[in-house]
Design an enzyme around this catalytic site. Structure first.
Site, PDB file in Angstrom:
ATOM      1  N   HIS A 169     -21.496 -42.142  56.001  1.00 49.14           N
ATOM      2  CA  HIS A 169     -21.975 -40.525  55.721  1.00 49.14           C
ATOM      3  C   HIS A 169     -23.230 -40.288  55.281  1.00 49.14           C
ATOM      4  CE1 HIS A 169     -21.499 -36.106  53.371  1.00 49.14           C
ATOM      5  NE2 HIS A 169     -21.748 -37.295  52.407  1.00 49.14           N
ATOM      6  N   CYS A 215     -19.486 -35.115  59.200  1.00 52.25           N
ATOM      7  CA  CYS A 215     -19.237 -36.731  59.279  1.00 52.25           C
ATOM      8  C   CYS A 215     -17.956 -37.158  59.581  1.00 52.25           C
ATOM      9  CB  CYS A 215     -20.404 -36.887  58.774  1.00 52.25           C
ATOM     10  SG  CYS A 215     -19.248 -38.162  57.160  1.00 52.25           S
ATOM     11  N   CYS A 241     -16.289 -37.373  56.115  1.00 55.17           N
ATOM     12  CA  CYS A 241     -15.509 -36.202  55.251  1.00 55.17           C
ATOM     13  C   CYS A 241     -14.732 -35.198  56.378  1.00 55.17           C
ATOM     14  CB  CYS A 241     -16.722 -35.367  55.718  1.00 55.17           C
ATOM     15  SG  CYS A 241     -18.484 -35.979  53.886  1.00 55.17           S
ATOM     16  N   ASP A 259     -50.708 -54.279  58.484  1.00 56.48           N
ATOM     17  CA  ASP A 259     -52.244 -53.619  56.995  1.00 56.48           C
ATOM     18  C   ASP A 259     -52.008 -54.073  55.756  1.00 56.48           C
ATOM     19  OD1 ASP A 259     -49.768 -52.061  56.761  1.00 56.48           O
ATOM     20  OD2 ASP A 259     -50.351 -50.739  55.026  1.00 56.48           O
ATOM     21  N   GLY A 319     -48.228 -47.316  51.399  1.00 51.30           N
ATOM     22  CA  GLY A 319     -48.450 -47.062  50.590  1.00 51.30           C
ATOM     23  C   GLY A 319     -48.228 -46.075  49.531  1.00 51.30           C
ATOM     24  N   ASP A 358     -41.542 -51.550  61.863  1.00 47.75           N
ATOM     25  CA  ASP A 358     -42.268 -52.013  61.303  1.00 47.75           C
ATOM     26  C   ASP A 358     -43.163 -53.226  61.415  1.00 47.75           C
ATOM     27  OD1 ASP A 358     -41.223 -53.380  59.657  1.00 47.75           O
ATOM     28  OD2 ASP A 358     -40.836 -52.094  57.511  1.00 47.75           O
ATOM     29  N   SER A 359     -44.674 -53.532  60.504  1.00 44.14           N
ATOM     30  CA  SER A 359     -45.471 -54.634  60.894  1.00 44.14           C
ATOM     31  C   SER A 359     -45.319 -55.965  60.326  1.00 44.14           C
ATOM     32  CB  SER A 359     -47.150 -54.223  60.445  1.00 44.14           C
ATOM     33  OG  SER A 359     -46.845 -54.170  59.644  1.00 44.14           O
ATOM     34  N   GLY A 360     -44.184 -55.621  59.532  1.00 48.81           N
ATOM     35  CA  GLY A 360     -43.720 -57.192  58.401  1.00 48.81           C
ATOM     36  C   GLY A 360     -44.554 -56.862  57.212  1.00 48.81           C
ATOM     37  N   GLY A 361     -45.576 -56.003  57.546  1.00 49.13           N
ATOM     38  CA  GLY A 361     -46.662 -56.346  55.756  1.00 49.13           C
ATOM     39  C   GLY A 361     -46.071 -56.095  54.913  1.00 49.13           C
TER      40      GLY A 361
END
Length: 366
Positions: free
Chosen positions: A336, A307, A310, A147, A217, A93-96
């Site tokens: 899990h 998993c 479990c 953004d 958002g 992700d952009s860090g925004g």
């Protein structure tokens, strides 16, 4: 084309769809939940364990990796895939979101965001160009445009400004992007709770003909009903031949509602965050393994789950580990929880292919 979305099947009663998103590091079968690996690790989980949980694509965070260890070190290591030992798809992700939600003393202008590093106190100027430069260095398969993510408390006037800024910043991100053949740049639709602003944002972003689009958002404090309305309104506006990504959502109901609207990808920190606090997701319900009721419960966490946790351990043992504050307890619960959410989206995908999505998962839509 290196990046391609291929439609496999569509639900005849909703907009739900099953597809395959191709990237340089492999294919992602959609719809799919993506575990979050903020600083180059999904907390407490090895890459081999992620593979055993059927993870296909994981996330890294531009903001956190820039602060530590720094993109220069990761680039010297041959990129984030080599650095963290994960050779399947990665999205950064952009860090925004972190800049707007976490950083102190931030100053937002049309140029970007200045903020004080929580690590060493230096002033960082995060602009669209810097976000893309960092992400180019990290080398993820999918990178996100920088953004402006307004909080749920933002006024309509503030959201209008955020939409305008998000589009202007996207244009600068595209200009700064040096590796479009190796890294797909996704745009992020903003617009808060206002349908007309979501429509405006989507239409403006589609003009850039990007490899994929995200809805941002929607995990910033709104009520679930509003999130559902935003997703149901916005998703059909996005191109059907591109992957659609809903950011920061990971509960059963939210994912089903979004998939029914045509969303393909999800991410959320819930599975490892719950695991670190001694809690598990079982059939979508949260249970607290610290509780005394599990002290002598010698059944698996979820008898229907395949998993590692479990298949090998009981609730009593997990209760013991959590009460003793043993690291293994948090790891087993996190493993899990990741498996649980990924497997949920895998089951939904198969139901879409069988055209039984509404019959099997329609109760979440009520």
């Amino acid at each position: 084309m290196v990046f391609q979305y291929s439609l496999i099947a569509s639900c005849t009663k909703t907009r739900a769809r099953a597809g395959v998103f191709s990237t340089p590091h492999g294919e992602v079968e959609t719809p799919r939940f993506m575990p979050v690996g903020t600083v180059g690790t999904v907390k407490g989980i090895t890459p081999a364990q992620l593979q055993s949980a059927h993870a296909q694509m994981i996330l890294g965070n531009t903001y956190h990796l820039h602060i530590q260890p720094g993109e220069e070190i990761i680039e010297k290591a041959g990129g984030l895939h080599n650095f963290m030992g994960w050779q399947q798809p990665i999205l950064t992700d952009s860090g925004g979101f972190q800049v707007f939600s976490l950083a102190d003393l931030r100053q937002i202008t049309d140029d970007g965001v200045k903020f004080r590093s929580p690590k060493d106190g230096r002033i960082i100027n995060m602009t669209p160009e810097n976000s893309i430069r960092i992400q180019n260095s990290l080398g993820a398969d999918v990178i996100m445009a920088f953004d402006e993510c307004p909080p749920a408390t933002a006024t309509k006037e503030e959201v209008v400004k955020a939409v305008k800024r998000t589009t202007a910043w996207l244009e600068r991100c595209i200009s700064a992007h040096k590796k479009p053949e190796q890294q797909a740049l996704f745009g992020i639709v903003q617009g808060g709770i206002y349908p007309e602003l979501r429509t405006q944002s989507a239409k403006e972003l589609i003009e850039f003909n990007l490899p994929g689009y995200a809805i941002g958002g929607v995990s910033v404090g709104e009520k679930p009903e509003l999130i559902h309305q935003i997703v149901q309104w916005t998703t059909p506006l996005l191109p059907s031949n591109k992957p659609r990504y809903l950011m920061g959502v990971g509960s059963y109901k939210e994912m089903v509602v979004a998939i029914a609207s045509g969303i393909d990808l999800f991410d959320c920190v819930i599975p490892t965050r719950l695991g670190r606090h001694g809690a598990a997701l079982v059939q979508g319900e949260r249970i607290n393994l610290k509780n005394a009721q599990y002290k002598e419960d010698f059944t698996p966490l979820d008898p229907e789950c395949d998993c590692y946790t479990c298949k090998n351990f009981t609730r009593a043992y997990l209760n013991h580990l959590i009460r003793a504050k043993e690291m293994l307890g948090y790891i087993l619960l996190s493993l899990h929880n990741i498996y649980e959410l990924i497997n949920f989206t895998r089951k939904i995908r198969q139901a879409i292919i069988n055209d039984s999505f509404v019959e099997e998962f329609g109760h979440y839509l009520n």
